[in-house]
Scaffold this active site. Structure first.
Site, PDB file in Angstrom:
ATOM      1  N   SER A  91      41.639  29.152  42.235  1.00 30.81           N
ATOM      2  CA  SER A  91      42.051  28.895  40.862  1.00 30.81           C
ATOM      3  C   SER A  91      43.042  27.747  40.793  1.00 30.81           C
ATOM      4  O   SER A  91      43.850  27.547  41.712  1.00 30.81           O
ATOM      5  CB  SER A  91      42.689  30.156  40.274  1.00 30.81           C
ATOM      6  N   ASP A 146      54.136  29.410  30.194  1.00 28.56           N
ATOM      7  CA  ASP A 146      53.095  28.451  29.835  1.00 28.56           C
ATOM      8  C   ASP A 146      53.570  27.026  30.129  1.00 28.56           C
ATOM      9  O   ASP A 146      54.760  26.721  30.029  1.00 28.56           O
ATOM     10  CB  ASP A 146      52.753  28.566  28.353  1.00 28.56           C
ATOM     11  N   ASN A 174      39.261  25.902  33.713  1.00 27.03           N
ATOM     12  CA  ASN A 174      39.041  26.888  32.645  1.00 27.03           C
ATOM     13  C   ASN A 174      37.571  26.936  32.251  1.00 27.03           C
ATOM     14  O   ASN A 174      37.122  26.121  31.437  1.00 27.03           O
ATOM     15  CB  ASN A 174      39.896  26.539  31.423  1.00 27.03           C
ATOM     16  N   ASN A 205      35.253  45.442  35.355  1.00 19.79           N
ATOM     17  CA  ASN A 205      35.413  44.566  34.197  1.00 19.79           C
ATOM     18  C   ASN A 205      34.100  43.838  33.919  1.00 19.79           C
ATOM     19  O   ASN A 205      34.079  42.656  33.577  1.00 19.79           O
ATOM     20  CB  ASN A 205      36.542  43.557  34.429  1.00 19.79           C
ATOM     21  N   LYS A 253      45.690  34.122  44.790  1.00 21.61           N
ATOM     22  CA  LYS A 253      44.762  33.051  45.125  1.00 21.61           C
ATOM     23  C   LYS A 253      45.366  32.125  46.184  1.00 21.61           C
ATOM     24  O   LYS A 253      44.685  31.693  47.124  1.00 21.61           O
ATOM     25  CB  LYS A 253      44.401  32.256  43.871  1.00 21.61           C
ATOM     26  N   GLY A 270      30.023  39.680  36.756  1.00 20.84           N
ATOM     27  CA  GLY A 270      31.059  39.141  35.887  1.00 20.84           C
ATOM     28  C   GLY A 270      30.642  37.863  35.198  1.00 20.84           C
ATOM     29  O   GLY A 270      29.522  37.358  35.373  1.00 20.84           O
ATOM     30  N   LYS A 301      41.742  39.188  37.438  1.00 26.46           N
ATOM     31  CA  LYS A 301      41.971  37.795  37.062  1.00 26.46           C
ATOM     32  C   LYS A 301      42.855  37.581  35.844  1.00 26.46           C
ATOM     33  O   LYS A 301      42.989  36.451  35.370  1.00 26.46           O
ATOM     34  CB  LYS A 301      40.628  37.108  36.805  1.00 26.46           C
ATOM     35  N   PRO A 326      56.481  32.606  27.591  1.00 25.95           N
ATOM     36  CA  PRO A 326      57.171  32.297  28.854  1.00 25.95           C
ATOM     37  C   PRO A 326      56.158  31.979  29.957  1.00 25.95           C
ATOM     38  O   PRO A 326      55.144  32.672  30.099  1.00 25.95           O
ATOM     39  CB  PRO A 326      57.937  33.586  29.167  1.00 25.95           C
ATOM     40  N   TYR A 361      39.023  26.261  40.494  1.00 26.85           N
ATOM     41  CA  TYR A 361      38.502  25.846  39.204  1.00 26.85           C
ATOM     42  C   TYR A 361      39.481  26.076  38.072  1.00 26.85           C
ATOM     43  O   TYR A 361      40.398  26.855  38.145  1.00 26.85           O
ATOM     44  CB  TYR A 361      37.130  26.417  38.897  1.00 26.85           C
ATOM     45  N   TYR A 419      48.929  36.773  39.858  1.00 28.38           N
ATOM     46  CA  TYR A 419      47.518  36.413  40.002  1.00 28.38           C
ATOM     47  C   TYR A 419      47.361  35.116  40.789  1.00 28.38           C
ATOM     48  O   TYR A 419      46.597  35.038  41.759  1.00 28.38           O
ATOM     49  CB  TYR A 419      46.857  36.262  38.629  1.00 28.38           C
ATOM     50  N   ASN A 471      31.954  46.102  41.395  1.00 27.95           N
ATOM     51  CA  ASN A 471      32.425  47.469  41.160  1.00 27.95           C
ATOM     52  C   ASN A 471      32.408  47.835  39.681  1.00 27.95           C
ATOM     53  O   ASN A 471      32.759  48.962  39.314  1.00 27.95           O
ATOM     54  CB  ASN A 471      33.830  47.676  41.736  1.00 27.95           C
TER      55      ASN A 471
END
Length: 345
Positions: A124, A302, A178, A35, A152, A10, A84, A300, A176, A148, A32
Site C-alpha cells: 500500500s 490526513d 487508491n 469482508n 504493510k 474481495g 484494510k 487527524p 498501490y 494498517y 475467509n
C-alpha cells in the site's frame, strides 16, 4: 501458470481474478469472507465463463492453507487478503497486527513447505506516510502513520529479509494507491461492510440516495481547491498490474544496493492527483446525479497530497494505468445502480 489468489472474493481480489483468467492463468481462490461474499465468486463464473475453485479459509490457518496446496499444483501466489480499514486499525491495532502479519508469515511458511517460491504481495502507498515530495518514487522514505500502514511496511520487511536469506524466492511488493471503479459488466464492484471507509463508495451511495450527504474533511489544504489530493486508479488497471508483476517474477533482479534478495517494489498509480471536489464533480457527471456535500474539519492524520511516480512499473513491468477517472466513475455508478444493496441486497 496455476495461481493461488488470497482474498479472491474481495474488491481487488475479484478483479485480479478476472485479469488472471483473461491472461490465460488458472486461478484458485482463498477467502475467509469476513469482508466479502460468496456471491462475488459466483459472479466471477459469469464473467470468466468458468467455475473457479474457491476455499473458505483464513490465511492464518496453516492446516487449511496446506490442504489447498496439497489439492492443487500451485506455481505462484498473489496475496491480496488482509484487513484494510485505516480507521479501524487505529481502534483495534492488535487485531490488525495479529491478522495481517500472521497471514503473511503463515502463507510464506506454507509456500516453502510445498516448494512454491513466487509471490506477489499487495502492499500500500500508506507506507510512505506524509510524503516529503510528490510524485512519490519507490525509494522515498518509508514511514507508517497508522497500524494498517505499519502492517504493510512490516510485511514488506519480512518478505525482503526472506528473499535475502533464500535465493529461491522471487517476490514483488505492489504499493498501490487508491483503486476505484468496477468491472464494466456491473457484476462485481466495491461492496463495503457498513459505512464506507473510502471516498468513492461513499460518493456513490450519496448519489444513489442511500446516504444524505458526503462530509469533505478539510478545505484549507495547500492544494488548488483546498481539499485533499489523491491518486485514483481504475481497479482493472490495478488488476492488470498484478498480472504484469506475476509474469515478471522470474526476471526480478537482486537488490541493486546489496546484490542479494530478488525482491522488488513497484508503485501502481496514475501519476496524477485528483482532489475531493474534483472527484465529486466527476461522479456527478458520470451518474447525472447530485452529490450533496458539506465541508467539515480536517481529520487527524490526513495529509494534503499523495500521488505516485509509476515510472518504474512502466519501465520494468511494461505496465501503466490506461483508464481515466470518467471511465472509473461510470463503471462504479453502473455497479452501484444495479446493485444498490451490494452482493446481498
Amino acid at each position: 501458470m496455476n495461481v493461488l489468489l488470497t482474498g479472491g472474493a474481495g474488491f481487488v481480489g475479484t478483479h485480479v481474478a478476472v485479469a488472471l483468467v483473461e491472461a490465460g492463468h488458472d486461478v484458485v481462490l482463498v477467502d475467509n469472507f469476513s469482508n466479502s461474499h460468496p456471491e462475488a465468486v459466483r459472479r466471477l463464473g459469469e464473467i470468466t465463463g468458468r467455475e473457479l475453485a474457491c476455499y473458505a479459509a483464513d490465511c492464518t490457518d496453516a492446516t487449511a492453507l496446506s490442504s489447498v496446496f496439497e489439492e492443487h499444483r500451485i506455481d505462484a501466489v498473489v496475496h491480496c487478503a488482509g484487513l484494510k480499514a485505516v480507521g479501524e486499525s487505529t481502534e483495534r491495532p492488535t487485531l490488525y497486527y495479529r491478522t495481517n502479519l500472521d497471514a503473511v508469515l503463515t502463507l510464506v511458511e506454507t509456500m516453502a513447505e510445498h516448494e512454491v517460491y513466487r509471490l506477489v504481495f499487495s502492499s500500500s502507498a500508506t507506507i510512505y506516510g506524509d510524503p516529503q515530495t510528490v510524485p512519490i518514487p519507490e525509494d522515498a522514505p518509508l514511514t507508517a502513520t497508522n497500524p494498517y500502514g505499519a502492517t504493510k511496511l512490516f510485511a514488506e520487511r519480512i518478505l525482503t529479509d526472506l528473499a535475502a536469506a533464500d535465493p529461491r524466492w522471487r517476490v514483488t511488493n505492489l504499493r498501490y494507491f487508491n483503486p476505484i471503479g468496477a468491472h464494466p459488466s456491473g457484476l462485481i464492484g466495491e461492496d463495503p461492510d457498513g459505512v464506507p471507509n473510502n471516498l468513492f463508495p461513499y460518493i456513490a451511495q450519496v448519489a444513489a440516495g442511500r446516504r444524505e450527504r458526503l462530509q469533505v474533511f478539510g478545505a484549507d489544504y495547500a492544494t488548488p481547491d483546498g481539499t485533499g489530493v489523491r491518486d485514483y486508479l481504475h481497479v482493472l488497471d490495478l488488476a492488470e498490474g498484478h498480472v504484469a508483476a506475476l509474469e515478471h517474477l522470474d526476471e526480478v533482479a537482486p537488490d541493486p544496493d546489496t546484490g542479494t534478495g530478488r525482491c522488488r517494489a513497484y508503485n501502481l498509480g496514475t501519476g496524477r492527483g485528483l482532489s475531493v471536489l474534483e472527484a465529486i464533480k466527476a461522479f456527478e457527471e458520470a451518474s447525472s446525479r447530485p452529490v450533496p456535500h458539506e465541508i467539515t474539519q480536517r481529520r487527524p492524520g490526513d495529509i494534503a497530497v499523495c500521488y505516485a511516480d509509476p515510472s518504474r512499473a512502466q519501465r520494468e513491468l511494461g505496465w501503466q494505468a490506461r483508464r481515466d477517472v470518467a471511465t472509473a466513475c461510470a463503471d462504479a455508478w453502473r455497479w452501484q445502480s444495479r446493485n444498490p444493496g451490494g452482493f446481498t441486497g
